[in-house]
Motif scaffolding. Structure first.
Motif, PDB file in Angstrom:
ATOM      1  N   GLY A 173     -31.965  31.546  57.994  1.00  9.94           N
ATOM      2  CA  GLY A 173     -31.385  31.720  56.667  1.00  9.94           C
ATOM      3  C   GLY A 173     -30.040  32.407  56.644  1.00  9.94           C
ATOM      4  N   THR A 174     -29.365  32.538  57.788  1.00  7.64           N
ATOM      5  CA  THR A 174     -28.110  33.293  57.857  1.00  7.64           C
ATOM      6  C   THR A 174     -26.936  32.392  58.228  1.00  7.64           C
ATOM      7  OG1 THR A 174     -29.267  35.316  58.478  1.00  7.64           O
ATOM      8  CG2 THR A 174     -26.923  35.220  58.966  1.00  7.64           C
ATOM      9  N   VAL A 175     -25.857  32.541  57.495  1.00  5.09           N
ATOM     10  CA  VAL A 175     -24.593  31.865  57.799  1.00  5.09           C
ATOM     11  C   VAL A 175     -23.556  32.942  58.082  1.00  5.09           C
ATOM     12  CG1 VAL A 175     -22.735  30.418  56.904  1.00  5.09           C
ATOM     13  CG2 VAL A 175     -25.125  29.847  56.387  1.00  5.09           C
ATOM     14  N   GLY A 176     -22.819  32.798  59.171  1.00  7.61           N
ATOM     15  CA  GLY A 176     -21.785  33.759  59.522  1.00  7.61           C
ATOM     16  C   GLY A 176     -20.419  33.270  59.104  1.00  7.61           C
ATOM     17  N   ALA A 177     -19.530  34.227  58.788  1.00  9.10           N
ATOM     18  CA  ALA A 177     -18.177  33.849  58.377  1.00  9.10           C
ATOM     19  C   ALA A 177     -17.205  34.964  58.737  1.00  9.10           C
ATOM     20  CB  ALA A 177     -18.126  33.576  56.876  1.00  9.10           C
ATOM     21  N   ARG A 178     -15.929  34.573  58.876  1.00 13.09           N
ATOM     22  CA  ARG A 178     -14.866  35.556  59.108  1.00 13.09           C
ATOM     23  C   ARG A 178     -13.788  35.350  58.053  1.00 13.09           C
ATOM     24  NH1 ARG A 178     -10.098  35.150  61.379  1.00 13.09           N
ATOM     25  NH2 ARG A 178     -10.572  33.160  62.400  1.00 13.09           N
ATOM     26  N   LYS A 179     -13.356  36.476  57.474  1.00 14.71           N
ATOM     27  CA  LYS A 179     -12.259  36.448  56.512  1.00 14.71           C
ATOM     28  C   LYS A 179     -11.328  37.599  56.861  1.00 14.71           C
ATOM     29  CE  LYS A 179     -10.402  34.908  52.568  1.00 14.71           C
ATOM     30  NZ  LYS A 179      -9.926  33.516  52.378  1.00 14.71           N
ATOM     31  N   GLY A 180     -10.159  37.281  57.387  1.00 12.57           N
ATOM     32  CA  GLY A 180      -9.254  38.324  57.854  1.00 12.57           C
ATOM     33  C   GLY A 180      -9.916  39.113  58.968  1.00 12.57           C
ATOM     34  N   ASP A 181      -9.964  40.446  58.814  1.00  6.11           N
ATOM     35  CA  ASP A 181     -10.589  41.298  59.827  1.00  6.11           C
ATOM     36  C   ASP A 181     -12.089  41.477  59.608  1.00  6.11           C
ATOM     37  OD1 ASP A 181      -8.137  41.734  61.027  1.00  6.11           O
ATOM     38  OD2 ASP A 181      -7.694  43.510  59.813  1.00  6.11           O
ATOM     39  N   TRP A 182     -12.634  40.863  58.577  1.00  6.45           N
ATOM     40  CA  TRP A 182     -14.035  41.095  58.212  1.00  6.45           C
ATOM     41  C   TRP A 182     -14.949  40.033  58.805  1.00  6.45           C
ATOM     42  CZ3 TRP A 182     -15.179  45.582  55.853  1.00  6.45           C
ATOM     43  CH2 TRP A 182     -14.141  46.265  55.216  1.00  6.45           C
ATOM     44  N   GLN A 183     -16.072  40.503  59.366  1.00  4.52           N
ATOM     45  CA  GLN A 183     -17.135  39.609  59.825  1.00  4.52           C
ATOM     46  C   GLN A 183     -18.271  39.708  58.815  1.00  4.52           C
ATOM     47  OE1 GLN A 183     -17.070  37.707  62.567  1.00  4.52           O
ATOM     48  NE2 GLN A 183     -15.280  38.495  63.642  1.00  4.52           N
ATOM     49  N   LEU A 184     -18.707  38.579  58.290  1.00  6.40           N
ATOM     50  CA  LEU A 184     -19.738  38.581  57.262  1.00  6.40           C
ATOM     51  C   LEU A 184     -20.953  37.773  57.706  1.00  6.40           C
ATOM     52  CD1 LEU A 184     -16.685  37.928  55.827  1.00  6.40           C
ATOM     53  CD2 LEU A 184     -18.014  38.562  53.818  1.00  6.40           C
ATOM     54  N   GLU A 185     -22.139  38.295  57.378  1.00  8.26           N
ATOM     55  CA  GLU A 185     -23.369  37.534  57.547  1.00  8.26           C
ATOM     56  C   GLU A 185     -24.025  37.413  56.184  1.00  8.26           C
ATOM     57  OE1 GLU A 185     -26.018  38.965  60.534  1.00  8.26           O
ATOM     58  OE2 GLU A 185     -24.802  38.143  62.165  1.00  8.26           O
ATOM     59  N   ILE A 186     -24.206  36.186  55.727  1.00  6.28           N
ATOM     60  CA  ILE A 186     -24.743  35.926  54.385  1.00  6.28           C
ATOM     61  C   ILE A 186     -26.123  35.308  54.547  1.00  6.28           C
ATOM     62  CG2 ILE A 186     -24.288  34.809  52.173  1.00  6.28           C
ATOM     63  CD1 ILE A 186     -21.317  34.477  53.346  1.00  6.28           C
ATOM     64  N   THR A 187     -27.128  36.006  54.062  1.00  7.32           N
ATOM     65  CA  THR A 187     -28.517  35.601  54.279  1.00  7.32           C
ATOM     66  C   THR A 187     -29.201  35.319  52.948  1.00  7.32           C
ATOM     67  OG1 THR A 187     -28.631  36.958  56.269  1.00  7.32           O
ATOM     68  CG2 THR A 187     -30.722  36.256  55.315  1.00  7.32           C
ATOM     69  N   THR A 188     -29.913  34.229  52.908  1.00  4.64           N
ATOM     70  CA  THR A 188     -30.680  33.887  51.712  1.00  4.64           C
ATOM     71  C   THR A 188     -31.818  34.888  51.509  1.00  4.64           C
ATOM     72  OG1 THR A 188     -30.180  31.548  52.068  1.00  4.64           O
ATOM     73  CG2 THR A 188     -32.034  32.048  50.621  1.00  4.64           C
ATOM     74  N   TYR A 189     -32.071  35.259  50.247  1.00  6.98           N
ATOM     75  CA  TYR A 189     -33.221  36.117  49.945  1.00  6.98           C
ATOM     76  C   TYR A 189     -34.416  35.608  50.737  1.00  6.98           C
ATOM     77  CZ  TYR A 189     -30.706  37.580  45.644  1.00  6.98           C
ATOM     78  OH  TYR A 189     -29.802  38.056  44.736  1.00  6.98           O
ATOM     79  N   ARG A 190     -35.139  36.519  51.371  1.00  7.38           N
ATOM     80  CA  ARG A 190     -36.225  36.023  52.212  1.00  7.38           C
ATOM     81  C   ARG A 190     -37.295  37.082  52.425  1.00  7.38           C
ATOM     82  NH1 ARG A 190     -33.069  35.882  58.082  1.00  7.38           N
ATOM     83  NH2 ARG A 190     -32.984  38.120  58.403  1.00  7.38           N
ATOM     84  N   SER A 191     -38.376  36.632  52.990  1.00  7.67           N
ATOM     85  CA  SER A 191     -39.414  37.504  53.532  1.00  7.67           C
ATOM     86  C   SER A 191     -39.797  36.878  54.857  1.00  7.67           C
ATOM     87  CB  SER A 191     -40.620  37.569  52.597  1.00  7.67           C
ATOM     88  OG  SER A 191     -41.213  36.301  52.451  1.00  7.67           O
ATOM     89  N   GLU A 192     -40.243  37.696  55.780  1.00  2.00           N
ATOM     90  CA  GLU A 192     -40.621  37.140  57.075  1.00  2.00           C
ATOM     91  C   GLU A 192     -41.819  37.901  57.621  1.00  2.00           C
ATOM     92  OE1 GLU A 192     -37.544  39.520  60.014  1.00  2.00           O
ATOM     93  OE2 GLU A 192     -36.935  37.621  59.135  1.00  2.00           O
ATOM     94  N   ALA A 193     -42.634  37.230  58.384  1.00  3.01           N
ATOM     95  CA  ALA A 193     -43.814  37.860  58.977  1.00  3.01           C
ATOM     96  C   ALA A 193     -44.113  37.177  60.286  1.00  3.01           C
ATOM     97  CB  ALA A 193     -45.005  37.734  58.028  1.00  3.01           C
ATOM     98  N   TYR A 194     -44.834  37.871  61.167  1.00  5.99           N
ATOM     99  CA  TYR A 194     -45.209  37.310  62.457  1.00  5.99           C
ATOM    100  C   TYR A 194     -46.598  36.719  62.395  1.00  5.99           C
ATOM    101  CZ  TYR A 194     -41.349  38.845  65.401  1.00  5.99           C
ATOM    102  OH  TYR A 194     -40.134  38.994  65.995  1.00  5.99           O
ATOM    103  N   ASP A 195     -46.724  35.525  62.945  1.00  9.29           N
ATOM    104  CA  ASP A 195     -48.039  34.987  63.222  1.00  9.29           C
ATOM    105  C   ASP A 195     -48.593  35.751  64.419  1.00  9.29           C
ATOM    106  OD1 ASP A 195     -49.831  33.110  64.878  1.00  9.29           O
ATOM    107  OD2 ASP A 195     -49.764  32.115  62.925  1.00  9.29           O
ATOM    108  N   PRO A 196     -49.861  36.142  64.413  1.00 11.55           N
ATOM    109  CA  PRO A 196     -50.410  36.931  65.520  1.00 11.55           C
ATOM    110  C   PRO A 196     -50.237  36.288  66.891  1.00 11.55           C
ATOM    111  CG  PRO A 196     -51.919  36.920  63.671  1.00 11.55           C
ATOM    112  CD  PRO A 196     -50.840  35.941  63.337  1.00 11.55           C
ATOM    113  N   LYS A 197     -50.054  34.973  66.943  1.00  4.61           N
ATOM    114  CA  LYS A 197     -49.950  34.302  68.229  1.00  4.61           C
ATOM    115  C   LYS A 197     -48.538  33.800  68.528  1.00  4.61           C
ATOM    116  CE  LYS A 197     -54.774  32.741  68.063  1.00  4.61           C
ATOM    117  NZ  LYS A 197     -55.672  31.569  68.108  1.00  4.61           N
TER     118      LYS A 197
END
Length: 462
Positions: free
Chosen positions: A75-99
């Protein structure tokens, strides 16, 4: 609050307006918000949005100077604008499957829900763009003032969703000097085994940030106290060797932490990960080589050799780069070499070998060797320091006299082949090594003498 964010306002507000025109929300979130409030902002910005990754990509394509999609599956897109590095992530939730070792990503629709799934309350603050509305539903600002790490929901739920957060707690203890909430520590202790579901690469990244933090002792102590170290760095708790009244030796675990701190104190230009890992692992061979001797003594013969093997195995399993693994293992192997120097009895040849064996790690070896002195006996510590001063002076003198780092035999491979009348092959390598030994042991003896010694060696070896 707006005054604090004046540095990031131009680029953040501009992007916020771009998203708003496309009908989407955008907010500065997490670490950058925390760091601005701590007065330690950098040039990396984390942002979150209700737009899906494909929509984010479409929006930034024309706005950014460059963009990338390496993390788009999460869900993350990276971008650069001038000297800035940006990571733009969609609202999310995440969890691990036990396996499974990979988190399952689910997209969300609200900023509040996104903040609720974050690791700690101090990272669950946001600033909506371009309105600058400050959003803090979990008391992160209060925790920031108290310098405490607390999960937004229950620690069990947070660590269950992503067990790596337990390591992140230790990392923040090292990086930020925060204490960890008692409930979180209890959950870390109860759930420590759950960390094994996380990939070695993610664990390595957290441990490396921890060791390169401002106070790695705090983070490492937390790992040992909660039992997490048993799963990610088992060599560390094993250093807590049992000490009985009959057999005396230093507390190796405490000694190791002091050596790490003393190595850090010698750094000249920021964290040196190789030096720090070598300091942490320099005595990991002691548990396997411990032997009770007569008179109540305890010995650890060849623990530097065993330790180098253990360090290499651990760092390799954690997927460290090969050059880091090799350098750390080599420093562990060499860290006792100086103690053969005694009262300065080494010949110039032995000093040359010390330098040659250390190679590009010589400066780090100097620092590790000095850091390894943790005796409380001030007279003994001063004597060791003076002796090492003398060794460094001899190394400097020899380097000036001979450019020691560039030492080569007086006869090169082509000359050896010509003198002996042999083709390229293993025999040339053996002869070259013989000539190098002469160079190291005796210095420059002249071409004619070198030729005579080579011919004599060849005759003696058939």
């Amino acid at each position: 609050m707006s005054d604090l964010f004046h540095r990031v306002e131009p680029v953040a507000d501009e992007l916020g307006e771009v998203f708003a025109k496309r009908g989407h929300e955008l907010a500065l979130v997490g670490g950058p918000v925390r760091d601005v409030l701590l007065g330690r902002a950098g040039h990396d910005l984390d942002l979150t949005t209700d737009a899906r990754p494909e929509q984010v990509l479409e929006i930034v394509r024309d706005w950014a100077d460059a963009f990338w999609t390496i993390g788009i599956e999460f869900g993350t897109v990276g971008a650069r604008k001038g000297d800035w590095q940006l990571e733009i992530t969609t609202y999310r939730s995440e969890a691990y499957d036990p396996k499974s070792r990979k988190p399952e990503v689910r997209y969300g629709d609200t900023l509040d829900a996104d903040l609720a799934r974050r690791d700690f309350a101090v990272n669950a603050m946001a600033v909506r763009l371009p309105s600058h509305e400050f959003v803090d539903p979990h008391g992160g600002l209060r925790d920031l003032a108290d310098r405490v790490l607390r999960t937004p929901g229950t620690p069990e739920q947070s660590f269950g969703d992503d067990p790596l957060r337990m390591l992140r707690a230790a990392r923040f203890a090292s990086q930020l000097g925060f204490t960890v909430d008692a409930a979180a520590i209890a959950a870390m202790r109860d759930m420590a085994e759950r960390i094994e579901i996380v990939s070695a690469e993610r664990i390595q990244a957290e441990l490396d940030k921890l060791i390169c933090g401002a106070d790695p002792r705090a983070g490492l102590s937390l790992l040992v106290e909660t039992g997490l170290a048993n799963h990610v760095l088992p060599e560390l708790p094993k250093l807590r060797l049992e000490i009985d009244e009959h057999h005396r030796h230093k507390d190796v675990y405490e000694h190791t932490l002091i050596v790490l701190e003393q190595a850090i104190a010698q750094e000249a230009a920021g964290p040196d990960r190789v030096l720090r890992w070598a300091a942490l692992l320099h005595d990991v061979g002691k548990p396997k080589t411990r032997k009770n001797e007569e008179g109540g003594r305890v010995s650890f013969h060849h623990h530097e050799v065993v330790g180098a093997q253990l360090a290499k195995r651990r760092l390799s399993e954690l997927k460290f780069p090969k050059e880091v693994v090799g350098d750390v293992a080599r420093l562990v192997e060499l860290h006792l070499r100086f103690h053969g120097y005694g009262e300065g009895e080494w010949t110039d040849s032995a000093v040359r070998r010390y330098v040659r064996d250390a190679d590009h790690l010589l400066d780090r070896l100097h620092k590790l060797t000095r850091a390894d002195c943790t005796t409380r006996n001030k007279r003994k510590a001063a004597a060791l320091s003076r002796t090492y001063d003398q060794l460094e002076e001899r190394i400097a003198r020899l380097a000036e006299e001979e450019e020691i780092a560039k030492i080569r035999p007086e006869l090169d491979g082509n000359e050896i082949q010509e003198i002996l009348g042999i083709p390229p092959g293993p025999l040339v390598g053996r002869a070259y090594k013989f000539m190098m030994d002469i160079r190291m042991d005796e210095g420059m003896i002249g071409k004619d003498a070198a030729r005579d010694r080579l011919v004599a060696w060849a005759a003696a070896n058939g």
